[in-house]
Design an enzyme around this catalytic site. Structure first.
Site, PDB file in Angstrom:
ATOM      1  N   SER A  39      31.359  93.997   8.529  1.00 40.98           N
ATOM      2  CA  SER A  39      31.339  92.592   8.130  1.00 40.98           C
ATOM      3  C   SER A  39      32.386  91.795   8.900  1.00 40.98           C
ATOM      4  CB  SER A  39      31.552  92.470   6.624  1.00 40.98           C
ATOM      5  OG  SER A  39      32.810  93.008   6.289  1.00 40.98           O
ATOM      6  N   ALA A  88      32.467  90.413  15.091  1.00 44.39           N
ATOM      7  CA  ALA A  88      31.248  91.046  15.595  1.00 44.39           C
ATOM      8  C   ALA A  88      30.236  90.031  16.131  1.00 44.39           C
ATOM      9  CB  ALA A  88      30.613  91.905  14.510  1.00 44.39           C
ATOM     10  N   ASP A 121      36.040  81.310  15.181  1.00 38.73           N
ATOM     11  CA  ASP A 121      35.670  80.196  16.057  1.00 38.73           C
ATOM     12  C   ASP A 121      36.900  79.587  16.732  1.00 38.73           C
ATOM     13  OD1 ASP A 121      36.556  79.369  13.571  1.00 38.73           O
ATOM     14  OD2 ASP A 121      35.132  77.718  13.388  1.00 38.73           O
TER      15      ASP A 121
END
Ligand code: NAG
Length: 344
Positions: free
Chosen positions: A119, A123, A231
């Protein structure tokens, strides 16, 4: 004919009709950072892009399906990969999803579903062997973009291939009273593009995931610890490589279901909480949302400070203005006794 035989023929015909049905685990088998696996950049297609959509919530599957189908219909898209990050989604749901997506793809682009190996938010930036294009679009499963705006953004990338392109922007800033970096929104400048919609060179995926030594390892670990900020870290990586800010593009029609201004929006923080196994509270009107959003900004500020500390510098750069896809002069005209846009 006996029914098992019919069933087998039926299955075979399904396979024949839908050769793109894939439920792949490509990242589990090979190390994506293995340098012998790295593709020669000259073999990457310059004229199409790979779309990487993050999927997490089963309640958003119908929307995900429509978004994937729209992208797959574009001649500019080579492949759509749905990166499924929710480890508790049963296998049969993903198989069903992969099947549904394969029949809803109109264009030549295939749509595959990839179950993420963990999770970890890092990734989504893995340099997958299946990426055969020079650029990738990173996006979320709750943002719908009209095809014209998408194609415009790809064109802007093609003339600025080292820069990061997007429709949603935020800023870092220095809080002078506290003498610390913060995460904020400026009305007139920006330095961070959000992964709601982000186009960038696929080479940056390799930079993010495989290069940069112990510093990058520590930065990626921070993303895992915060369950947030992947991000922002990608913006650091690109700004550091280019010494330039990102490019914000104006979209004609964008629907962001995660926007807090929606009546029943899905909050970004719910998606983050979702990563710890809590389904997002879609449709629930939130009380105390503003305090949660304040908390969200605070955490993002913590990330910026940590990244700055580890790197020993601030690579983020400001950009100004938005690129628009028309030089037309839209004025107001009197029509039928009303003041309206002249072109309408
Ligand atoms: C797949 O499509 C069927 C039929 O439209 C629908 O009932 C089902 O919920 C879909 N499942 C997934 C996982 O997309």
């Amino acid at each position: 004919m006996s029914s098992p035989a019919i069933a087998i023929i039926f299955l075979l015909s399904l396979l024949e009709l839908h050769p793109v049905l894939v439920l792949s685990r490509d990242t589990n088998s090979a190390d994506p950072c293995d340098s012998t696996m790295k593709r020669d950049p000259r073999t990457l297609r310059p004229d199409q892009i790979t779309v990487l959509i993050n999927g997490y919530s089963e309640s958003r599957i119908p929307l995900l399906q429509s978004i994937s189908a729209t992208y797959s219909a574009s001649p500019l898209v080579s492949t759509v990969l749905v990166l499924w990050g929710n480890p508790s989604t049963p296998h049969h749901v993903l198989t069903q999803l992969a099947h549904n997506l394969s029949i809803s793809s109109f264009g030549s682009a295939s749509i595959s579903v990839v179950r993420q190996p963990s999770s970890s938010l890092n990734a989504r930036f893995l340099p997958r062997a299946s990426i055969g294009t020079r650029a990738v679009l990173i996006c979320d499963d709750d943002v719908e973009v009209d095809p014209k705006s998408f194609e415009f953004a790809v064109r802007i990338w093609a003339s600025n291939p080292d820069r990061m392109i997007g429709f949603f922007a935020r800023s870092h800033d220095l809080d002078l009273s506290r003498k610390e970096w913060i995460y904020t929104v400026h009305p007139d400048r920006y330095s961070i593009i959000l992964t709601k919609f982000m186009i960038l060179k696929s080479d940056y995926l390799h930079k993010y995931s495989c290069q940069g030594g112990p510093q990058m390892i520590e930065l990626r670990r921070t993303v895992d610890e915060m369950c947030n900020c992947e991000d922002i870290l990608m913006n650091f990586v690109v700004a550091d490589a280019t010494n330039a800010g990102p490019i914000l593009v104006a979209a004609e029609r964008v629907r962001d279901y995660g926007d807090a201004r929606n009546d029943n929006h899905i909050d970004g923080d719910d998606k983050r909480l979702g990563l710890k196994g809590v389904e997002s509270k879609k449709g629930v009107k939130d009380v105390g949302l503003s305090s949660r959003r304040r908390e969200h900004r605070k955490r993002r500020g913590q990330c910026i400070r940590k990244f700055h500390k580890v790197l020993g510098k601030m690579p983020l750069r400001y950009s100004y203005g938005k690129v628009v896809n028309s030089v037309g002069e839209q004025g107001l005209c009197q029509k039928g006794g009303k003041l309206v846009f002249c072109d309408h």
